[in-house]
Design an enzyme around this catalytic site. Structure first.
Site, short mmCIF file in Angstrom:
data_model
loop_
_atom_site.label_atom_id
_atom_site.label_comp_id
_atom_site.label_asym_id
_atom_site.label_seq_id
_atom_site.Cartn_x
_atom_site.Cartn_y
_atom_site.Cartn_z
N CYS A 123 53.82 6.90 -32.79
CA CYS A 123 54.25 7.84 -31.76
C CYS A 123 53.93 7.30 -30.37
CB CYS A 123 53.59 9.20 -31.95
SG CYS A 123 53.67 9.81 -33.65
N GLU A 126 58.21 8.87 -25.28
CA GLU A 126 58.21 10.27 -24.85
C GLU A 126 59.58 10.62 -24.27
OE1 GLU A 126 54.92 10.58 -22.17
OE2 GLU A 126 53.47 10.30 -23.80
N GLY A 128 60.45 11.36 -21.40
CA GLY A 128 60.66 10.76 -20.10
C GLY A 128 60.29 9.28 -20.02
N ARG A 242 57.98 -7.07 -33.65
CA ARG A 242 59.30 -7.54 -33.21
C ARG A 242 59.93 -8.52 -34.19
NH1 ARG A 242 57.95 -7.15 -26.85
NH2 ARG A 242 58.72 -5.01 -26.66
N GLU A 362 62.33 -0.37 -30.34
CA GLU A 362 61.34 -1.44 -30.28
C GLU A 362 61.56 -2.38 -29.09
OE1 GLU A 362 58.64 -0.56 -32.34
OE2 GLU A 362 58.62 -2.69 -32.73
#
Lengths: 378, 262
Positions: A123, A126, A128, A242, A362
């Site tokens: 997590c 967000e 924003g 990645r 990601e």
């Protein structure tokens, strides 16, 4: 220099590909259409040891290298990029614990994932703050004998099914990156509200939701590292994840190419198979070239990880190149299939929808280029 | 209880087969080799028997060339205890393969109770190795089995016959059984199983180690050729009722003169 996989790695790939072909491909379309979470398939993959490749052997994991991880990731994404997002999210959520957790935390949080089928969520994003991960607003406050978490997270993979959250927040927004901290949260803790499942363009089987934290109490012993260590843990996690995300683009691209080659040999136009037309040959040649180059980048970025060499720049090359290539290749696959490619009766339109997300999550392809430039110019 | 499973490694079903330039065999360089799918049922059955009889030992045996990805490894990863490979060319005839399997089984020093194999290999489709092997060992055999039950020292097996009917046999052990699809659902080898497989014993023999020589060959392949390409099918338009009689006449005529099936 040796470009070949070991016998063991070839066997791992065969096993994972067999699972992808028999258990994922036949169901991918149905799960996509209904946006159904692949619990049974996920569990079966876990039983075969294909999930949580990042858990070290001393905590009950198989002790896979990062290269083993990308081999498995590519094979599972070959089966379905959407399902693989759910599978991969476990690694993404557990990696911060592998990287930043104490021995006690690793035993407490990682080992149960090797003993029974469990799901985890990472997590960070967000509503924003997506690319600007440093601007995290979620607050982690010292509440005496516990932490208090307040804030909102967005686009959280597996949120509706998770047994564990790794939540990033800030102990003080004025500290910017230096205030970011990571805590392990039990999703059943009072004060957590999990939002509705997002209705997405692709990766429709993976479960994506917003999460709200209202005065959520988290035990003191659940912080990874010290307050303020979160940014470094998150960045180091991305260096490891990645290559994995890039491997997922690689798997999707390989599937699009295999389907294209098969179709181009079967379908006739102007009295000869599509594959005899140079316009189609060029698209297929481009696919082969991009996949080969992407695979070398993916393997190298994982290999650097295994050598303990900082791979930030190469991992960004791998992630951006593999996902941009996957987008191009899946788009061309639809083109080669023509009208049939645009129909949901054929598998390639789903690949094209799925490919798009890998350029976004990601770290977008644009953020990857910022990272590359920063590494090159520093 | 000693259970043996004979497995063969065959070209993946999607392989494009190309005969060698001299037609003596097929090009094997770019082939992706898999475990013969029918042999997976045999491995699974052996493991099911082992689950019910934990003291049982399962040995998988293969005759053929060394491969990039060895089919004995997934069999060990699924749960077999040990393996034996007889290194040989991939174009042996059924008789030589059966004799090599017999030799490899004897080399282990274990007296077989149940020998399982797939009913056929999907590459040459000979359907005879299990029967020849049983004959050489002087054992009873049942082929195309779709059901299996242990019944004391005997086994009760179901065998598929024409028309979907089943024959039920009760056979004393030791016995050779050739397995068909429908017998069970083969498990996947797991990754931890794969790691463990590396530590399990795998014996390697040459053909002469197991007493097989070129003189044992009963069938010599003289030429491998691709089947002639199938011409495109013909379509007849019979939507116009008035022309239907003509069209039927044409079709019947072509079936007689061209396809020569009536």
């Amino acid at each position: 220099m040796d470009f070949s996989l070991s016998a063991e790695q070839r066997e791992i790939r065969e096993l994972a590909l067999k699972f992808a072909k028999n258990e994922m491909i036949p169901h991918a379309q149905e799960y996509d259409e209904h946006g159904k979470f692949p619990t049974e398939i996920f569990k079966k993959a876990w039983e075969l040891g294909l999930i949580n490749a990042c858990i070290p052997a001393e905590y009950g994991g198989a002790g896979f290298s990062a290269i083993d991880g990308v081999i498995i990731g590519e094979a599972l994404a070959y089966g379905c990029m959407g399902m693989n997002t759910s599978f991969m999210a476990n690694d993404l959520a557990l990696l911060p614990i592998v990287i930043g957790g104490s021995d006690e935390q690793k035993k407490r949080f990682l080992t149960p994932f090797t003993q029974e089928f469990k799901i985890a969520s990472f997590c960070l994003t967000e509503p924003g703050n997506g690319s600007d991960a440093g601007g995290i607003k979620t607050q982690i406050k010292d509440g005496g004998d516990h932490w208090i978490v307040n804030g909102e997270k967005m686009w959280i993979t597996n949120a509706g099914y998770a047994d564990l959250f790794v939540v990033y927040g800030t102990i003080d927004p004025n500290l910017k990156h230096k205030g970011i901290s990571a805590v392990v949260v039990d999703p059943k803790t009072p004060g957590i509200e999990i939002g509705k499942k997002e209705d997405k363009m692709g990766h429709r089987s993976s479960d994506t939701r917003g999460i709200r934290f209202n005065n959520v109490k988290v035990p003191k012993e659940n912080m990874l590292g010290k307050p303020g260590d979160g940014w470094n843990i998150a960045m180091s996690t991305l260096d490891h994840s990645r290559p994995l995300v890039a491997s997922s683009a690689l798997g999707g691209a390989q599937r699009a190419m295999d389907l294209s080659v098969h179709y181009a040999k079967e379908r006739n136009q102007f009295g000869v198979p599509l594959a005899k037309h140079q316009a189609i040959q060029f698209m297929i040649a481009e696919m082969g070239m991009k996949i080969e180059a992407a695979r070398l980048l993916v393997y190298k970025s994982a290999w650097l990880c295994d050598q303990g060499i900082r791979n930030t720049e190469i991992a960004s090359y791998a992630k951006a190149f593999a996902s941009d290539s996957c987008m191009q290749i899946t788009t061309d696959a639809v083109q080669i299939y023509g009208g049939y490619g645009y129909s949901k009766e054929y598998p390639v339109e789903k690949l094209m929808r799925d490919a798009k997300l890998i350029q976004i999550y990601e770290g977008t392809s644009q953020i990857q280029r910022l990272v590359m430039a920063r590494e090159i110019l520093k | 209880m000693n259970i043996f499973v004979c497995v063969k490694q065959v070209p993946d079903t999607e392989t494009k087969i190309t005969p060698t330039g001299d037609g003596s065999f097929i090009e094997t360089a770019s082939i992706k080799w898999i475990m013969n799918p029918y042999d997976e049922f045999a491995v699974e059955q052996a493991l099911l028997i082992k689950q019910a009889n934990p003291a049982a030992n399962v040995t998988v045996v293969r005759v053929g060339s060394k491969k990039d990805t060895e089919a004995l490894i997934p069999a060990l990863a699924m749960g077999a205890d040990e393996a034996a490979l007889v290194e040989a060319g991939d174009n042996l005839d059924s008789y030589s393969i059966a004799k090599a399997l017999k030799g490899a089984i004897e080399k282990t020093g274990k007296k077989p109770d149940i020998i399982l194999a797939g009913k056929q290999a999907i590459d040459d489709d000979c359907l005879q190795v299990p029967q020849i092997l049983a004959e050489m060992l002087g054992l009873p055999s049942v082929s195309v089995i779709v059901g299996f039950e242990m019944n004391g020292a005997a086994v009760k097996v179901k065998r598929e016959v024409e028309g979907g009917a089943l024959e039920v046999y009760e056979v004393s052990t030791p016995v050779v059984l050739a397995c068909n699809k429908g017998l069970n659902t083969p498990r996947y080898p797991s990754l931890p199983g794969l790691m463990k497989a590396k530590k399990k014993p795998m014996a390697t023999y040459s053909l002469s180690d197991v007493g097989v020589s070129e003189a044992d060959r009963r069938v010599k392949y003289s030429g491998f050729r691709l089947p002639p390409e199938k011409p495109a099918g013909k379509k007849f338009d019979a939507t116009d009722a008035a022309k239907q009689k003509d069209v039927v006449g044409q079709v019947v005529g072509l079936l007689r003169t061209e396809a020569k099936v009536i």
